[in-house]
Write a protein that holds these residues in place. Structure first.
Motif, mmCIF file in Angstrom:
data_model
loop_
_atom_site.group_PDB
_atom_site.id
_atom_site.type_symbol
_atom_site.label_atom_id
_atom_site.label_comp_id
_atom_site.label_asym_id
_atom_site.label_seq_id
_atom_site.Cartn_x
_atom_site.Cartn_y
_atom_site.Cartn_z
ATOM 1 N N ILE A 264 0.840 -1.201 0.000
ATOM 2 C CA ILE A 264 0.000 0.000 0.000
ATOM 3 C C ILE A 264 0.876 1.251 0.000
ATOM 4 O O ILE A 264 0.578 2.240 -0.684
ATOM 5 N N ASP B 202 5.979 0.445 7.865
ATOM 6 C CA ASP B 202 4.666 -0.196 7.684
ATOM 7 C C ASP B 202 4.818 -1.726 7.587
ATOM 8 O O ASP B 202 3.988 -2.397 6.956
ATOM 9 N N ARG C 226 1.932 -4.326 8.028
ATOM 10 C CA ARG C 226 0.908 -4.489 6.985
ATOM 11 C C ARG C 226 1.543 -4.969 5.682
ATOM 12 O O ARG C 226 0.888 -4.995 4.643
ATOM 13 N N TYR D 72 -1.552 -0.864 13.973
ATOM 14 C CA TYR D 72 -2.574 -1.788 13.479
ATOM 15 C C TYR D 72 -2.483 -3.175 14.100
ATOM 16 O O TYR D 72 -3.464 -3.905 14.181
ATOM 17 N N THR E 178 -12.078 -2.642 14.505
ATOM 18 C CA THR E 178 -11.064 -2.563 13.442
ATOM 19 C C THR E 178 -10.436 -3.919 13.138
ATOM 20 O O THR E 178 -10.148 -4.239 11.994
ATOM 21 N N GLU F 66 -3.961 8.352 -0.768
ATOM 22 C CA GLU F 66 -4.795 7.186 -0.441
ATOM 23 C C GLU F 66 -4.909 7.129 1.083
ATOM 24 O O GLU F 66 -3.913 6.916 1.766
ATOM 25 N N ARG F 67 -6.126 7.316 1.587
ATOM 26 C CA ARG F 67 -6.325 7.475 3.021
ATOM 27 C C ARG F 67 -5.708 6.339 3.849
ATOM 28 O O ARG F 67 -5.119 6.550 4.905
ATOM 29 N N THR F 68 -5.841 5.109 3.343
ATOM 30 C CA THR F 68 -5.414 3.964 4.146
ATOM 31 C C THR F 68 -3.897 3.831 4.272
ATOM 32 O O THR F 68 -3.426 2.996 5.032
ATOM 33 N N THR F 69 -3.111 4.669 3.549
ATOM 34 C CA THR F 69 -1.652 4.564 3.709
ATOM 35 C C THR F 69 -1.252 4.803 5.155
ATOM 36 O O THR F 69 -0.332 4.169 5.658
ATOM 37 N N GLU G 104 -3.905 5.599 7.718
ATOM 38 C CA GLU G 104 -5.067 5.604 8.604
ATOM 39 C C GLU G 104 -5.719 4.230 8.621
ATOM 40 O O GLU G 104 -6.057 3.690 7.561
ATOM 41 N N ILE G 105 -5.935 3.692 9.810
ATOM 42 C CA ILE G 105 -6.613 2.406 9.893
ATOM 43 C C ILE G 105 -8.066 2.575 10.308
ATOM 44 O O ILE G 105 -8.848 1.652 10.258
ATOM 45 N N ASP H 141 -11.391 5.689 10.192
ATOM 46 C CA ASP H 141 -11.845 6.971 9.688
ATOM 47 C C ASP H 141 -12.380 7.749 10.896
ATOM 48 O O ASP H 141 -13.173 7.223 11.676
#
Lengths: 525, 525
Positions: free
Chosen positions: A106, A143, A146, A175, B251, B309-312, B314-315, B317
């Protein structure tokens, strides 16, 4: 080294300092670094030298002046970053270069917009370059938790082959879960055989409240370095809290084979207060280890139990973390020598003009407050660290009442030595003072945050004011301490103003825009 | 029920409320309980009815008025406690009695000063009595994680045989570690076969920073109830934070077999703010899930990544926890109807005189502040909840300057309706106001703590002042909100004074002395 010794890698000044709203100057960073050395951390990550000239200067000053711990500088996996990091740390007795690149798809696809093959090349070249400069090189696959584990293992093995001496596995976005992280590290050992010859490290974020538990799971899986920050500060929900992982190992280490750290735990409380005061990041009362109530018993049965036998409801003694240690008290008759001695007991070496200034402030306070405690002195010395050449509050006058809007007039000593005056009628007395200061200085700053805490208990406590203001897209923080909340507010505001004007004048790119051509590397590897 | 559903047992009003310095009145407890119902917690532990008449009254009011969740009352393992708890909760549609006794030798010997045989008898009798009154009975072996596991299992089996429907395993002193807790619970299942027929529950404290991780380890070992508190408040370092365990399951639940809760996560942020404001327990900026910066990205690479890309980086919202949800804004031209509607959107039902008072305050604020936001309204409504028959600030006048000591004069409306005046020259303007209030009321209270936070951002933000004062050994908290920090401080001080005088007049035993003959049971089972 002892197989059970866990190294503590403090990133308060790197990941911690890049928390939203925190902006420490070099003097403040040095003060924290000296305190971290007293705490006896193994590694201080002093900053990210390529990020700005200010970051470089602070890392270099720490490398030159702070003895004991390894001093690390962060660098992306590119030649410019690594050279700059080396320049900053090379004068330390024990320098380290810490370089990193993402291994998650990602990040590779969306954020770096390159390929796995690029990552292989970046990691290999970066570690080789760093190792040619410095014997102590740490590598982090960002990261990692992930990322594909086999690919991450391959990159770690490349870094080890090129000479990395520490491999750090960041849970960059907070995470992972303890069992998952344990399995991940166990598999990593299997896929990257070279790992057993270097130090494995954890770097966990607290987004789901698991940073300390994940770090601990990492240690149980074989890691012998924990990256953490005082008060758990850092990007978003922050890093693993240093004081928690240290006291966990101190309290329960025997139950897990004798794991331990080299931390002087009695310095924890003071370090926590110093970092909180300088960063403006407060500590909630129920924060483990260093919160105001972390050792307070409220219920009758608990108090009753502790009086009969301390261990009924206490697993740690508050004195082991340095709480209630400083009983030191000065009064209005205490002289310069007593102040100097008291400051030395607190670990501050103050002489000459700095001692004169501190003594004058001390006398002002002692005139108003019967007893000046160790915590008051800490606050005053910290306050003085904020002294810069800039705007200063010369005098003020405020009237506030329930029948007229509050009115303030101020005299401000300008950086060129001249006096400027301003007045304003506002919504509240503090609002009026801040607008009056804007009128006097001609600077149109906007207040964003404002907070007051009492330094100690009681009616005559010092007020500790923190402000965050904004000027042309630059934000700056200021802090002020005084018995008078209006004076403390004015001092805090003028300090923030000095900082903001300097930023605007230097032409710093307003945050969040980075100063380097490509996006700034993550402080939250 | 669904095997993967984890019940959320909220103990904010019991273990949380007994944190040092927290003292909520019935109206405040009801407000929190209603919000917990909106959050859709499964169980509200509303208090400890035997502790004081005030505790009893609050639990009864919640049992009668709050629909949805089970309402539990705490009781030591003795007839008086259990009867009192039942009286308090019996009017709920879904009442529960929660009774407990220690099973650790250190508690049995030192704190209870009795024997294991006594504990067998106490547990048996208590659960039998509770079960005769109520179908829903929870039993906790206090300090279980430091107790002999076979003895603890025996006591749990006795409780199950007598009809307990939930067995809760408290880590009372925050001592255990995730793997250790998992093994403990697995062994408990083996030693007490009856456990598989009831709900197993966790209750973990955060002394070593592991409360959430230990609770999660418990769930993985088979527990299907988690005891936790909003913002992690509670004895010492507090309980597992409700918002953290809930968002962890939300999550990462899929990765552990689909574990989930019934919580309406978009209510988390508001619940957190409400509890923080009413208890005076602030939330540190880097607190997971609900801290001001928990979702803030500071570094260039992170901001850049999130934009791509938000998920880079952020796990979660931020909108899933209710942050940035309320965009609602009122202005000075908004009418009574708009205010009522806005309050209803926020979950407050306000009518009649209360609406008139709220509208008057709203107009005062709107005159000074361009925009009144949802957060401002929340603060105002919370402020109004503190309104009691007592002292009120009628008017004030303060002069502060750098050349003369600050002077304050106040007019205070006394409880009998008369007006009293007082003035004082103090060390700071706030100090002067508080002493002037003492002079006017003739009450010699001592300030212990003082804090100011801004409710929202910006120069015209509301100031939210919290004070803790002490009067004849009684401590009391007060909160006040206004654009003028002096007015807010005066309001806060007078509310605390009203509370402290009521306590002193009622002849409450000063904390820490309990009101019951024997030591008060632990709020931190």
């Amino acid at each position: 080294m002892d197989d059970n010794r866990v190294l503590i890698f403090d990133t308060t000044l790197r990941d911690g300092e890049q928390s939203p709203g925190i902006s420490l100057n070099t003097a403040e960073k040095l003060e924290i670094a000296h305190q971290l050395a007293r705490l006896n951390v193994d590694v201080i990550e002093a900053g990210f030298p390529i990020a700005s000239p200010g970051d470089f200067e602070a890392v270099q000053a720490i490398a030159r002046q702070v003895q004991g711990p390894v001093i690390a500088g962060l660098a992306r996996a590119n030649p410019g970053d690594i050279d700059r990091a080396w320049e900053a740390v090379r004068d330390s007795e024990r320098p380290r270069i810490h370089t990193f690149v993402s291994t998650s798809d990602i990040h590779i696809e969306h954020q770096m917009q390159n390929t796995r093959e690029d990552v292989r090349g970046l990691a290999r070249a970066a570690v080789a370059q760093a190792r040619a400069l410095c014997d102590d090189v740490e590598f982090s696959p960002m990261d990692a938790t992930r990322a594909d584990i086999e690919f991450t293992a391959e990159i770690c093995q490349i870094a080890i082959d090129e000479g990395a001496t520490t491999i750090n596995i960041p849970d960059t976005v907070g995470y992972t879960m303890p069992d998952e992280y344990t399995r991940y590290l166990e598999q990593l050992y299997a896929f990257a055989p070279g790992l057993s010859g270097v130090v494995l490290s954890t770097h966990c974020h607290d987004d789901l409240g698991l940073a300390v538990a994940n770090s601990f799971a990492g240690v149980l899986a074989g890691a012998r370095q924990v990256e953490c920050a005082i008060n758990g500060i850092g990007e978003r929900a922050g890093n693993a809290a240093l004081e928690e992982i240290v006291m966990l190992l101190s309290t329960r280490g025997d139950a897990v084979g004798g794991l331990h750290t080299g931390i002087v735990t009695t310095e924890l409380a003071r370090t926590s207060r110093l970092v909180s005061r300088l960063t403006g990041y407060l500590i909630q009362p129920n924060k483990a280890i260093v919160g105001r109530n972390a050792f307070a018993h409220e219920s009758g049965i608990h108090q009753d139990g502790v009086l009969k036998e301390r261990t009924t409801f206490e697993i740690m003694d508050a004195t082991t973390v340095g709480l209630e240690a400083n009983q030191l008290v000065l009064g209005k008759h205490s002289g310069r020598h007593a102040l100097k001695q008291a400051l030395e007991e607190l670990g501050y070496s103050v002489d000459g003009q700095a001692l004169n200034t501190a003594f004058k402030r001390f006398k002002d306070i002692a005139d108003k407050k019967k007893q000046v405690t160790a915590m008051d002195l800490e606050a005053l010395v910290t306050d003085e660290l904020r002294e810069e050449t800039g705007y200063a509050l010369e005098s003020f006058n405020v009237e506030a009442s329930s029948v007229r809007p509050p009115h303030a007039s101020v005299q401000v000593r300008m950086p060129d030595g001249s006096l400027a005056q301003g007045s304003f009628t506002g919504d509240g007395p503090i609002d009026a003072v801040f607008h009056a200061i804007n009128a006097a200085t001609g600077v149109d700053a906007r207040l964003r945050e404002y907070r007051v805490d009492a330094v100690s208990e009681g009616q005559d406590a010092l007020g500790d004011v923190n402000v965050v203001l904004e000027l042309d897209g630059h934000s700056a923080t200021g802090q002020g301490v005084a018995t008078d909340i209006i004076e403390a507010s004015g001092r805090a505001y003028l300090r923030a103003l000095t900082l903001a004007v300097a930023k605007a004048t230097r032409g710093d790119a307003p945050r969040p825009k980075p100063e380097v051509p490509e996006p700034l590397p993550s402080p939250a590897t």
